[in-house]
Design an enzyme around this catalytic site. Structure first.
Site, PDB file in Angstrom:
ATOM      1  N   LYS A  64       0.874  -1.369   0.058  1.00 57.99           N
ATOM      2  CA  LYS A  64      -0.015   0.110   0.047  1.00 57.99           C
ATOM      3  C   LYS A  64       0.884   1.260  -0.063  1.00 57.99           C
ATOM      4  CE  LYS A  64      -3.575   2.518   2.428  1.00 57.99           C
ATOM      5  NZ  LYS A  64      -4.265   2.546   3.615  1.00 57.99           N
ATOM      6  N   ARG A 137      -4.193  -6.395  12.778  1.00 53.22           N
ATOM      7  CA  ARG A 137      -3.284  -5.519  12.867  1.00 53.22           C
ATOM      8  C   ARG A 137      -3.732  -4.475  13.918  1.00 53.22           C
ATOM      9  NH1 ARG A 137      -0.042  -2.337   9.850  1.00 53.22           N
ATOM     10  NH2 ARG A 137      -0.547  -0.120   9.220  1.00 53.22           N
ATOM     11  N   HIS A 160       2.056   4.708  10.620  1.00 49.54           N
ATOM     12  CA  HIS A 160       0.878   5.712  10.367  1.00 49.54           C
ATOM     13  C   HIS A 160       1.859   6.848  10.575  1.00 49.54           C
ATOM     14  CE1 HIS A 160      -2.846   3.182  11.565  1.00 49.54           C
ATOM     15  NE2 HIS A 160      -2.388   2.764  10.516  1.00 49.54           N
TER      16      HIS A 160
END
Length: 186
Positions: A64, A137, A160
Site C-alpha cells: 500500500k 493489525r 502511520h
C-alpha cells in the site's frame, strides 16, 4: 464493507485462534497468530515469502505505502514460521495455497485475501465481534497502546503518519479517554 474491530479481550484473542483452527484448520489459525504478531496489512501478510525471512527478521516492501518494513520476529511468530517451513520445505510462500499444486503449469500462489476474510468474518459472527482481516493489525496496535500508553510507538509499529488516525484505527474512543480521566485521580 463494515468497520472491523480490534479484539480487546485477550481471552477472545485466544478463542478466535482456537475457533479458526477448529473450523478452518491449522493454516488459518497460523495466519491469525502470525498476523497478530506482525501487525501487517493482510495483502502484505499473505505475500510473505520464506526468502523474506532471514533468521529472526522479516523484510518486505509494503504494497500500500511502498515503505520498507523490517520487523524483528518475536518468539511466537518464529515458532509458527519455523514449524510451517519444516512441514512445507518446498513452499515459496509462508501461507501458500494448496489449490495450485494440482494445476498444470501454474506457479505457487499465496492464499487469497477473500478466503481469509471470509474465515475471520465467520468466526467474528460466531463470537459476536465485527472481525475482518484488519482485526489482527488493530488488535496488536490496541494492546501495545494499552500496555505502554505510547501512541508514538504504536504509530511507528503500524507505520502511520498521524496520532488521530492511529487512535481511531485501534479503536480508542472518547469513552476510553473519559474513563481514563475518571479512573486516574492525582
Amino acid at each position: 464493507m463494515c468497520e472491523v474491530q480490534a479484539v480487546k479481550d485477550l481471552d477472545a484473542v485466544k478463542l478466535v485462534g482456537h475457533l479458526l483452527q477448529r473450523t478452518y484448520g491449522q493454516q488459518m489459525a497460523d495466519i491469525w497468530n502470525v498476523g497478530l504478531n506482525l501487525a501487517l496489512r493482510i495483502s502484505d501478510l499473505l505475500s510473505i515469502k520464506f526468502s523474506d525471512i532471514n533468521s529472526d527478521r522479516l523484510t518486505l516492501r509494503e504494497g500500500k505505502t511502498g515503505k520498507l518494513a523490517t520487523i524483528k520476529l518475536n518468539e511466537k511468530a518464529r515458532v509458527v514460521i519455523d514449524r510451517i517451513r519444516a512441514e512445507n520445505p518446498d513452499h515459496v510462500y509462508l501461507f501458500q495455497s494448496y489449490r495450485n499444486r494440482w494445476s498444470l503449469n501454474k506457479g505457487p500462489k499465496p492464499l487469497s485475501r477473500r478466503y481469509v476474510s471470509r474465515a475471520i468474518s465467520s468466526i467474528g459472527e460466531e463470537v459476536g465481534l465485527a472481525l475482518g482481516t484488519h482485526s489482527m493489525r488493530k488488535t496488536r496496535g490496541y494492546h501495545l497502546y494499552k500496555n505502554t500508553r505510547d501512541i508514538a510507538r504504536v504509530m511507528k509499529m503500524l507505520r502511520h503518519g498521524s496520532e488521530a488516525v492511529t487512535l481511531r484505527y485501534i479503536g480508542i474512543t472518547q469513552d476510553d479517554v473519559d474513563r481514563d480521566f475518571v479512573e486516574l485521580e492525582l
